[in-house]
Design a protein around this motif. Structure first.
Motif, PDB file in Angstrom:
ATOM      1  N   ILE A   1      -4.686  54.028  48.101  1.00 52.09           N
ATOM      2  CA  ILE A   1      -3.934  53.223  49.063  1.00 52.09           C
ATOM      3  C   ILE A   1      -2.462  53.607  48.986  1.00 52.09           C
TER       4      ILE A   1
ATOM      5  N   ASP B   1     -13.171  45.920  50.061  1.00 53.48           N
ATOM      6  CA  ASP B   1     -11.904  46.085  50.777  1.00 53.48           C
ATOM      7  C   ASP B   1     -11.327  44.733  51.167  1.00 53.48           C
TER       8      ASP B   1
ATOM      9  N   SER C   1      -8.813  42.585  53.633  1.00 52.68           N
ATOM     10  CA  SER C   1      -8.542  42.757  55.061  1.00 52.68           C
ATOM     11  C   SER C   1      -7.437  41.801  55.483  1.00 52.68           C
TER      12      SER C   1
ATOM     13  N   LEU D   1      -2.548  51.396  60.245  1.00 59.17           N
ATOM     14  CA  LEU D   1      -2.419  51.302  58.796  1.00 59.17           C
ATOM     15  C   LEU D   1      -1.282  52.159  58.290  1.00 59.17           C
TER      16      LEU D   1
ATOM     17  N   GLU E   1     -10.917  46.991  61.282  1.00 58.68           N
ATOM     18  CA  GLU E   1     -10.184  45.873  60.703  1.00 58.68           C
ATOM     19  C   GLU E   1     -10.377  44.623  61.562  1.00 58.68           C
TER      20      GLU E   1
ATOM     21  N   ARG F   1      -4.488  46.083  53.079  1.00 67.36           N
ATOM     22  CA  ARG F   1      -5.424  47.164  52.777  1.00 67.36           C
ATOM     23  C   ARG F   1      -5.428  47.392  51.269  1.00 67.36           C
TER      24      ARG F   1
END
Lengths: 186, 348
Positions: free
Chosen positions: B265, B307, B309, B155, B196, B256
């Motif tokens: 984020i 969230d 994805s 990420l 994820e 994300r």
């Protein structure tokens, strides 16, 4: 339409709020019911008990079901109310005495001649006194037959006795009254 | 004469003699009582009477519509409070190309910086042969050679979209790596990548079997799903993307974001949306441009996720792509550039 309705239909209509149906029903049954009480417990109590019986019918109107004949229902209520009254006030056997006789007004046919009037009055007087002297179960069976117009089977249902027992009671009641009339020589 | 005959004769005689009637006062009292009883009785209107049932059903319908409408309005009101967000950047195709080049150079610079930081920390420089679970610095390179096990894109490597500044490139020009994820050890990042991956599987299952949803959930989703614009994305802390992944015969793009507004984020969120759930990303690919739009819905009785994805890109040809966030009013903001290579970088 109202005049063609059965007692059961009238009661069901009253349960739905039709006061006229009750007035018709009351007019048909007020006399016999009053006399049914009168012959068993006397004038003073008969008014009170008859009023209580009709109030019971009024208050229970929404629970009434047409599965039984209305007269069976009405006289079942009346019988229970009379028994309660007797238990509350006095020994039931005491009702078999002749105290009722004094309350028993003999009504004579107004169109009769004095001789006939005298004879009718004498017969009716003897009859009423003989009826008042009957044991309560025989008197009750006789009154349910003659005043309420119930059959022997219906009387058995109302009183909770066998048909044979009711037949026997009616037979004894008739025989005793007949004997009283014969003995009086009228 | 039989007993029955005697009984009948005596009955006739008795009925002729017995004709007493109750006094009139008794008649009046009983008839008055009968009228009072009827007049005093409440009108019986039960819950399922002839008129009661339709009324009850109508009341339930009106209340249901009202609740849904109120929920939608509340959701819109939350969003409206974020109207102070900065204007979106409108760009033409030439600008997009420039921005794409800038984003690629920025990504390259970022990787170099991180490599340098890793060396300074005395940690082993990750190589393409390192195991996915080995401790590694953040922002490590994820492009791997063919036939080698490749870790999932971390990420930290995702392009981070920053708040739009007037005259700057949205998402890339003002994006120092400030998120928590970028400061975590790579093992944690690897765990998150596993999550994820797991989420991808569950999303795939959910997408493959929409009929498993209850009718109520489907109805709630249908009634409350809403495409969100860039201002909303800014209010929930931004959106970040990674490099594309090969998924079967197609490609997928890790994203994300957290529609609840509880996670930083790209920047700290300015609004918490406790009643919203992630409802998917709408993807449209036009040439080398990929447009994505975030959809939300009101939380229902299921197991909602907040969230976003991985999104499916399909079997797109290899090449460089620019990813835009497109608002419902069709205005677009550049999120970054991605490269779809012929090399299979699927995780082992």
């Amino acid at each position: 339409m109202l005049f063609q309705a059965t007692d059961e239909q009238l009661m069901l209509r009253y349960a739905k709020g039709d006061v006229a149906a009750f007035e018709r029903l009351y007019a048909q049954h007020k006399g016999p019911l009053y006399r049914f009480c009168l012959r068993q417990i006397g004038t003073q109590q008969a008014e009170e008990i008859a009023q209580e019986i009709w109030l019971n019918i009024i208050n229970a109107r929404e629970r009434y079901q047409a599965s039984a004949k209305f007269t069976t229902y009405l006289y079942g209520v009346a019988r229970n109310r009379i028994i309660d009254h007797v238990r509350r006030n006095t020994n039931r056997d005491a009702l078999t005495d002749n105290s009722v006789n004094s309350d028993c007004d003999v009504v004579v046919d107004p169109g009769a001649t004095p001789d006939v009037e005298a004879e009718q009055g004498e017969i009716k007087g003897v009859l009423m006194r003989a009826l008042a002297s009957l044991p309560l179960d025989q008197k009750e069976a006789f009154l349910l037959k003659e005043e309420a117009g119930l059959s022997v089977v219906e009387i058995a249902q109302v009183t909770g006795n066998t048909v044979e027992a009711i037949k026997s009671r009616v037979r004894y009641a008739v025989a005793k009254i007949r004997a009283a009339i014969d003995e009086a020589g009228v | 004469m039989t007993t029955d005959d005697e009984s009948n004769d005596l009955g006739t005689l008795y009925r002729a003699a017995s004709n007493e009637q109750p006094p009139k006062r008794l008649d009046d009292a009983i008839l008055a009582a009968s009228r009072r009883a009827v007049n005093a009785a409440p009108k019986a209107v039960g819950p399922f009477s002839r008129r009661g049932l339709p009324l009850s059903m109508a009341a339930v319908l009106v209340m249901s519509v009202s609740v849904v409408w109120l929920i939608q309005r509340e959701s819109s009101t939350e969003y409206a409070t974020q109207s102070q967000t900065k204007p979106l950047l409108n760009i033409d195709s030439e600008q997009r190309q420039n921005l794409a080049e800038q984003s690629r150079s920025f990504a390259s610079e970022s990787k170099q910086k991180v490599s340098k930081q890793s060396a300074e920390l005395g940690r082993a420089e990750p190589t393409t042969e390192s195991k996915p679970r080995a401790p590694a610095p953040l922002l490590e390179k994820t492009e791997v050679a063919a036939n080698k096990p490749a870790p999932l894109p971390e990420l930290s490597e995702m392009a981070v979209a920053a708040p739009t500044e007037s005259g700057t490139v949205a998402g890339l020009a003002a994006s120092p790596p400030t998120s928590q994820a970028e400061l975590q050890p790579s093992a944690m990042v690897a765990d998150r990548a596993d999550k994820e991956q797991t989420r991808l599987k569950s999303d795939s299952l959910a997408d493959a079997a929409p009929s498993r949803r209850s009718l109520a959930n489907s109805l709630a989703t249908l009634l409350t799903e809403k495409a969100r614009d860039w201002s909303f994305v800014q209010s929930i802390g931004g959106i970040a993307m990674g490099q594309p992944l090969r998924q079967g015969v197609g490609w997928s793009l890790p994203l994300r974001c957290d529609v609840s507004g509880r996670t930083t984020i790209s920047w700290p969120p300015t609004m918490i949306h406790s009643g919203l759930a992630y409802a998917g990303i709408t993807v449209e690919i036009v040439g080398a441009d990929i447009y994505i739009t975030l959809n939300t819905r009101v939380v229902d009785s299921g197991k909602p996720t907040t969230d976003c994805s991985i999104i499916a890109l399909g079997n797109i040809p290899a090449g460089n792509y620019t990813v835009y966030y497109r608002s419902p009013d069709k205005s677009a903001v550049v999120l970054g550039a991605i490269r779809v290579s012929k090399i299979d970088n699927r995780a082992p």
